[in-house]
Write an enzyme that holds these catalytic residues in place. Structure first.
Site, mmCIF file in Angstrom:
data_model
loop_
_atom_site.group_PDB
_atom_site.id
_atom_site.type_symbol
_atom_site.label_atom_id
_atom_site.label_comp_id
_atom_site.label_asym_id
_atom_site.label_seq_id
_atom_site.Cartn_x
_atom_site.Cartn_y
_atom_site.Cartn_z
ATOM 1 C CG ASP A 97 -0.248 -0.050 2.516
ATOM 2 O OD1 ASP A 97 0.987 0.079 2.543
ATOM 3 O OD2 ASP A 97 -0.930 -0.179 3.539
ATOM 4 N N GLY A 100 -0.038 5.794 3.145
ATOM 5 C CA GLY A 100 -0.901 6.920 3.504
ATOM 6 C C GLY A 100 -1.861 6.593 4.637
ATOM 7 C CG ASP A 267 -6.586 -4.947 1.752
ATOM 8 O OD1 ASP A 267 -6.975 -4.064 0.972
ATOM 9 O OD2 ASP A 267 -6.280 -4.704 2.936
ATOM 10 C CB CYS A 305 -14.484 -25.752 6.098
ATOM 11 S SG CYS A 305 -12.903 -24.928 5.857
HETATM 12 ZN ZN LIG Z 1 -11.994 -24.835 7.976
#
Ligand SMILES: [Zn+2]
Length: 372
Positions: A97, A100, A267, A305
């Site tokens: 970045d 700033g 981000d 997941c």
């Molecule tokens: Zn996970």
């Protein structure tokens, strides 16, 4: 140190929204967009090793903060150590970045003028100066693949008059910065929460013909709907064939909303910071791991997941680690949260490629915030 230089390809545009799927070519690999970039503030994503980021999570691009690396250990030291990639042991792409945002939010600001900003380090009080030219020289010394022009991050709320002066300064700085270094340098659209200023800023930055454009000054306390409106206000002005990076925004449920408004790169510290605090994102809502109900819960954090944490550990064990203050908790929790963000982005990208993004977005919006 390799030369910066990026090339962006739009592969597919969503017929229903402003979303696009593309490829961003850098000297350190190709990045599928839209992309979520984990934040490595001090040159480290807290709790994770570079090997985990690369091999287990498949991260292609990291964000590092120019201000933090500038005040410690210093860009000159990093350059002597062979540049940021070698210093970190990170073979893939890095975006830095402008510095700033942290100058305005962290340091003791001494003065700001059209020339630049004078500030005192939040670490030792030492006085430093950033100009549009020097902020890019710092990033050049770091050797990042994508760099940002110094911008003035306008505080919120700001009057229209103040926001205009601040925006004018950001445009002037972008002109100077891009006059010095051009390759892979993004100017940043500012203009506070004023649609007309955002549009004017975008128009004037587009004249500079940069390699990409960032949208900054969001997530500074404004309502979330306003942040989205500010993205909408400028998106049609930004060139289609250049990447757009929306800085520092993104609750999990918002990623798709930004992408649908034409954003390619994002981000946010939320997945990593929340992980360390015991807030975990799952496809069934948020899990606050300290809660008593997870004490003897043998299930993984998220049964859907596929991350290394969910493959191996129960909620009960994670809760125990959290309550015991074990370092391993941060690692396992961050791994899961970052995976969840990256997986969400992968699904969004796939939906753009198949032309069914609206269906996916409506399935997200029907999800609960807290786990049942
Ligand atoms: Zn996970």
């Amino acid at each position: 140190m390799s030369r910066p230089g990026i090339r962006f390809e739009v592969l597919k545009e969503c017929p229903h929204t402003r979303a696009r799927a593309g490829l961003l070519h850098t000297a350190h690999g190709v990045i599928e967009t839209p992309v979520f970039m984990p934040v490595g503030t001090q040159g480290s994503v807290k709790g994770l090793t570079q090997r985990m980021l690369e091999r287990e999570l498949g991260v292609r691009i990291l964000l590092a903060n120019t201000y933090h690396l500038f005040v410690r250990p210093g860009h000159e030291l990093i350059a002597r150590m062979g540049g940021l990639h070698r210093f970190l042991g990170w073979p893939r792409a890095i975006l830095t970045d402008s510095g700033g945002f942290q100058v305005f939010s962290l340091s003791a600001l001494r003065s700001i003028s059209d020339d630049g900003v004078v500030f005192r380090s939040h670490l030792d009080g030492a006085e430093h100066r950033f100009t549009p030219e020097s902020a890019l020289e710092v990033q050049q010394a770091l050797g990042s693949d994508i760099r940002m022009v110094l911008d003035e991050c306008t505080e919120y709320p700001a009057s229209h008059e103040h926001a205009r002066r601040s925006m004018e300064r950001t445009v002037g700085w972008a002109r100077r910065g891009l006059g010095r270094l051009r390759e892979a340098v993004f100017p940043i659209v500012q203009g506070s929460m004023y649609r007309d200023l955002r549009r004017e800023c975008a128009q004037r930055l587009v004249e500079l013909d940069a390699d990409g454009y960032a949208i900054g000054g969001l997530s500074v306390g404004e309502p979330r709907t306003v942040s989205l409106e500010m993205v909408e206000a400028t998106e049609d002005l930004l060139p289609r064939e250049r990447p757009r990076y929306c800085m520092g925004v993104g609750m999990l449920e918002e990623l798709g909303e930004y992408v649908a408004r034409g954003v390619d790169m994002m981000d946010c510290v939320l997945p990593t910071r929340n992980a360390r605090n015991g807030y975990l994102f799952t496809t069934r809502g948020r899990v606050i791991i300290k809660h008593q109900r997870y004490r003897e819960d043998p299930r993984p954090l998220d049964e859907q997941c596929a991350c290394p944490t969910c493959a191996q550990y129960s909620r009960s064990y994670l809760r125990h680690l959290f309550l015991s203050g074990e370092i391993l908790f941060s690692t396992l929790a961050t791994c899961h949260n970052v995976w969840t963000y990256l997986d969400r982005m992968r699904r969004i990208r796939q939906a753009i490629m198949f032309g069914n993004l609206p269906n996916l977005l409506s399935s997200f919006s029907s999800q609960r915030v807290d786990e049942e």
